[in-house]
Write an enzyme that holds these catalytic residues in place. Structure first.
Site, mmCIF file in Angstrom:
data_model
loop_
_atom_site.group_PDB
_atom_site.id
_atom_site.type_symbol
_atom_site.label_atom_id
_atom_site.label_comp_id
_atom_site.label_asym_id
_atom_site.label_seq_id
_atom_site.Cartn_x
_atom_site.Cartn_y
_atom_site.Cartn_z
ATOM 1 N N LYS A 196 -57.028 51.467 -43.301
ATOM 2 C CA LYS A 196 -56.471 51.212 -44.634
ATOM 3 C C LYS A 196 -57.557 50.514 -45.448
ATOM 4 C CE LYS A 196 -52.921 50.470 -41.449
ATOM 5 N NZ LYS A 196 -52.409 51.798 -41.296
ATOM 6 N N ASP A 234 -67.232 51.088 -56.125
ATOM 7 C CA ASP A 234 -68.563 50.875 -56.720
ATOM 8 C C ASP A 234 -69.531 50.116 -55.818
ATOM 9 O OD1 ASP A 234 -67.650 52.220 -58.912
ATOM 10 O OD2 ASP A 234 -67.414 50.457 -60.188
ATOM 11 N N HIS A 276 -56.517 55.851 -38.955
ATOM 12 C CA HIS A 276 -55.469 54.859 -39.212
ATOM 13 C C HIS A 276 -55.960 53.746 -40.127
ATOM 14 C CE1 HIS A 276 -52.478 51.659 -37.842
ATOM 15 N NE2 HIS A 276 -51.689 52.675 -38.127
ATOM 16 N N HIS A 296 -45.507 44.109 -40.620
ATOM 17 C CA HIS A 296 -46.574 45.050 -40.277
ATOM 18 C C HIS A 296 -47.932 44.353 -40.168
ATOM 19 C CE1 HIS A 296 -48.875 48.964 -41.221
ATOM 20 N NE2 HIS A 296 -48.183 49.222 -40.133
ATOM 21 N N LYS A 316 -51.152 42.215 -38.835
ATOM 22 C CA LYS A 316 -51.892 42.060 -37.586
ATOM 23 C C LYS A 316 -52.918 40.951 -37.799
ATOM 24 C CE LYS A 316 -50.829 46.699 -37.689
ATOM 25 N NZ LYS A 316 -50.551 47.517 -38.874
ATOM 26 N N ASP A 345 -58.741 28.789 -32.787
ATOM 27 C CA ASP A 345 -59.288 27.452 -33.067
ATOM 28 C C ASP A 345 -59.456 27.162 -34.556
ATOM 29 O OD1 ASP A 345 -59.280 26.787 -30.418
ATOM 30 O OD2 ASP A 345 -61.410 27.171 -30.084
#
Length: 479
Positions: free
Chosen positions: A399, A404, A397, A221, A223, A228
């Site tokens: 996450k 604080d 979508h 999952h 990404k 470089d």
């Protein structure tokens, strides 16, 4: 004895053996274990095949191989940082971060996640701007481009990316693309062949080589994009037109993605190389060009990964530790909220200790059972005193966890069992008040586009919704 009776008897024996294995050998979460045992008992024939495809655990043997030089370098740095933290001699560039040294120590010990503090971080919450920036960085690449996504589509955005990658290959730049075979199941073979013909190296993670793919439940999952060796991207956006907000079903796509310049990119590069070496016979060995040292700021970061091959649930443990360290507030954005008991209890304890907990979820499902289970678990937190908000401006979508105004986590891991135990995930843990405040500002802006699910509104839900929640919660351990 007829053939049918023989097969039923054999299935019964095999299911009993599987049930014993699940309970005594596999060390699954008890809730998940009993859910699978019930499936085997009540739908024995179908349950047997469902378990082989979706329930069989991956080998505890590490599936990722490191070359000795890379491994030694990481080990040496990790041991040095652990020693300095233990001796209270670690020099944080922001002195107040010493309060979170235990979180840094946890990730070093749990995942060998090196702490770096010379990073510059850009935040993207819109797909158009994120991919414009990524394509611009790719166009400027001189040596190599490493791309990894869970979902890649051969649509408008996918073809824009392919055109740019082919252009760079023709300029002599090394280009590698790694995609998840299940997540990218709609990716056309013609798209892959076009990339390969041009010289792009392309691999699928856990591909289906037989009629039944026994690793179908374990997906990559992650990404990542590394350009470089000093520019890195990680977050929630995949490659597809819907992530640009032009899909009629979802509308605007609200996600969070990071662009990083600094030594944290070296950890992202190592993660890509490990995943690539698992998927490909074309093994990547240590290359100095892959690891560039460029300082672009003073943001502290750790790149933390987890997966079904992990001994510990590294990202989940990081989430729990963040919650435990909260004194004032916790802000969470997640499309799927199916916490296990440990994380659920941590949030309840935080609320009951006076910490303000705000959780934001989407207003529409992309996976119905997961959505109804999410509402059920949100109800638990509402009763404890947490505030639940429903994002109304499209599909949420992101996450993201913010604590604080000082530490945060952004990445690919949702708050659900699948992300914690079944998927290969990657998150960036951020230690910097300025960057965290930028994330907080985005969260606050999203609050203006959300409605609160109060205790009164939750108690007024219909019998139909209550039924859907109950069924979805019952099967949530195997979702």
């Amino acid at each position: 004895m007829g053939i049918t009776s023989l097969l039923l008897g054999l299935t019964f024996v095999l299911n009993i053996a599987l049930a014993i294995s699940i309970i005594f050998l596999e060390r699954k979460d008890p809730t998940s274990s009993w859910a699978w045992v019930m499936v085997l008992l009540f739908i024995p024939i179908l349950g047997f095949f469902l378990y082989l495809i979706f329930g069989k655990p991956i080998s505890n043997r590490k599936i990722f191989s490191w070359d000795k030089k890379s491994r030694l370098g990481v080990k040496t740095t990790v041991q040095s940082q652990l020693r300095l933290l233990e001796e209270n001699q670690f020099e944080f560039n922001q002195p107040d971060l010493i309060e979170h040294k235990d979180l840094v120590y946890l990730h070093l010990k749990n995942d060998e996640a090196i702490y770096t503090q010379n990073n510059g971080v850009d935040i993207f919450t819109d797909g158009q701007t994120k991919f414009d920036a990524l394509l611009e960085d790719i166009e400027k690449a001189k040596k190599h481009i490493h791309i990894q996504y869970y979902i890649m589509r051969s649509d408008g955005l996918g073809n824009r990316l392919a055109d740019m990658l082919i252009k760079k290959v023709n300029e002599g730049v090394e280009v590698r693309v790694l995609y998840d075979d299940m997540g990218s199941r709609s990716l056309k073979n013609s798209y892959i062949k076009r990339l390969k013909r041009a010289g792009v190296m392309v691999e699928a993670f856990f591909p289906s080589r037989f009629i039944v793919n026994f690793k179908i439940n374990y997906r990559n999952h992650r990404k990542l994009a590394i350009i470089d060796g000093y520019i890195g991207y990680l977050g929630g956006f995949n490659v597809g037109d819907e992530y640009l907000g032009i899909n009629k079903k979802f509308g605007y796509w609200r996600d969070t993605h990071l662009r990083v310049i600094g030594d944290a990119v070296q950890s992202m590069q190592t993660r890509f190389i490990l995943d690539w070496n698992q998927a490909s016979r074309d093994t990547i060995l240590y290359n100095e060009d892959y690891y560039q040292t460029v300082s672009a700021g003073n943001v502290g970061m750790q790149i933390v990964t987890s997966g079904p091959d992990s001994e510990y649930e590294q990202i989940k443990n990081g989430y729990i530790k963040m919650i435990m360290e909260a004194n004032d507030y916790i802000c969470i954005q997640t499309p799927y909220f199916i916490p296990d008991e440990s994380l659920r209890d941590a949030l309840k304890i935080a609320v009951l200790s006076g910490v303000h907990v705000k959780i934001m979820i989407p207003n529409k499902p992309d996976h119905p059972f997961v959505y109804w289970a999410t509402l059920s678990y949100c109800g638990d937190l509402i009763q404890a005193g947490a505030e639940i908000f429903i994002y109304q401006n499209g599909f949420l979508h992101a996450k993201t966890i913010i604590v604080d105004g000082r530490i945060a986590s952004v990445g690919t891991a949702n708050i659900d069992v699948r992300s914690f135990r079944l998927n290969f995930e990657v998150n960036g843990f951020l230690y910097d008040s300025e960057v965290v405040n930028r994330l907080q500002n985005e969260f606050d802006a999203d609050l203006e586009k959300s409605t609160q699910m109060t205790r009164k509104l939750y108690d007024q839900r219909s019998i139909g919704i209550r039924f859907k929640e109950s069924i979805s919660r019952l099967i949530s351990p195997v979702l």
